[in-house]
Design a protein around this motif. Structure first.
Motif: not given
Length: 367
Positions: A122-128
């Motif tokens: 989820f953090l990767d999704l936010q960053e993307s």
């Protein structure tokens, strides 16, 4: 041969995590990368927030060696959020049974167990999404601001908003009956549609719903509408400077336009507005306009001195509880100055009206 080695490594890792799952303990292996500096010899802390409360509990500490550290502990009875504090950096993780890896630096990373992998995804999704938004905004910032460009910008941004909304809802719903979901809900509630927020609050544990954070989330849509200058006023009873109880309903909805002004004597921007407000009150008080000043002061003498100094001859009330005031919890006040203009029937017309903008609005409706 390489395939056999990889297979043996995979089996060994699975066996280790299975053993930890059986004895309900976790091991967190942390690495502080170069972007955070050399913290060798310093102390890092393992901490926990009590769900729905502002309290922070320190659970353990250890010394960093070669920019690495390890924490071991028992898995709590309910899935929750812990975090590691290292220098001026902090990183979250779930104390789930097994081996957990953490990297602290410019970009924190967590992995090793199901919930931590889910959190990192989820953090990767936010960053993307954040990266994509920055790129889009950069392109449009140099364009002429026209209706066509605004619509084009929105067409590119909306799919990213939808993607973030879907991801936020999914991970929060998966964990809503534990502290991970509760933590995520307090972080992501502004992204979610009203109906999803209501659904998740309904499914959350009673203890969270009754907590300070839970109650605030339950009122979020009301608070949001108030901040946007919509909805109806909310009644409450406070005290006048001479100690008498007075309610908003004594004045609001009684046939006058009412400005509710949230302020405090210690608030510089608030007191700078008061001389202008006194002029506005003098001009319109006999034309169907009233002001109710609600102070977030804590010391009575400071409150009274300001009323006298700035000629605040309108209605004044307070419970002298500062940010814990009934006004704050009723209206969701998190910053001041803040004003609401309410019509003759008690409907909120606008928010954040000050100075000339307030005068122009009153001129439209009263002159």
């Amino acid at each position: 041969m390489q395939k056999k080695i990889f297979f043996l490594f995979t089996i060994t890792a699975l066996m280790v995590n299975t053993l930890y799952a059986q004895d309900k303990s976790f091991v967190l292996n942390g690495l502080i990368d170069a972007s955070a500096g050399d913290l060798s010899g310093t102390t890092v802390y393992l901490k926990k927030n009590i769900s729905g409360q502002p309290d922070i509990v320190q659970l353990d500490s250890t010394i960093v060696e070669n920019n690495r550290f390890t924490f071991k502990g028992e898995v709590p009875g309910t899935p929750t959020i812990y975090y590691v504090s290292a220098g001026n950096k902090a990183a979250l993780f779930s104390p789930e049974a097994g081996q957990i890896s953490m990297q602290i630096g410019q970009k924190n990373r967590i992995s090793g167990t199901a919930k931590n992998n889910q959190m990192q995804a989820f953090l990767d999704l936010q960053e993307s999404i954040s990266t994509d938004l920055k790129e889009i905004n950069s392109r449009y910032s140099v364009m002429e601001n026209t209706e066509e460009s605004r619509q084009s910008w929105l067409a590119e941004v909306q799919p990213l908003r939808d993607k973030l909304e879907k991801g936020s809802y999914s991970i929060t719903k998966d964990n809503i009956k534990n502290e991970i979901g509760e933590y995520l809900l307090t972080m992501l509630y502004q992204v979610l549609p009203d109906e999803q927020l209501a659904e998740l609050m309904e499914e959350a544990r009673p203890a969270f719903r009754q907590s300070e954070s839970g109650q605030r989330l339950s009122k979020y849509t009301v608070y949001r509408d108030i901040q946007q200058g919509k909805g109806r006023y909310l009644d409450m009873t406070l005290q006048t400077p001479d100690g008498k109880e007075v309610s908003l309903s004594d004045y609001v909805g009684k046939g006058k336009y009412v400005l509710i002004d949230f302020w405090a004597s210690w608030c510089g921007p608030c007191v700078r507005e008061l001389p202008k407000l006194a002029e506005t009150y003098s001009k319109y008080k006999d034309k169907g306009f009233e002001i109710i000043g609600i102070s977030l002061d804590e010391r009575k003498q400071d409150w009274l001195s300001a009323i006298d100094r700035f000629n605040m001859t309108w209605v004044n009330m307070s419970d002298l509880k500062g940010w814990k005031s009934l006004a704050g919890t009723t209206y969701g006040i998190t910053s001041i100055p803040f004003t609401l203009l309410v019509d003759k029937e008690g409907n909120i017309m606008e928010s954040y009206l000050y100075g000339e903008e307030l005068n122009y609005r009153l001129q439209e409706i009263l002159d």
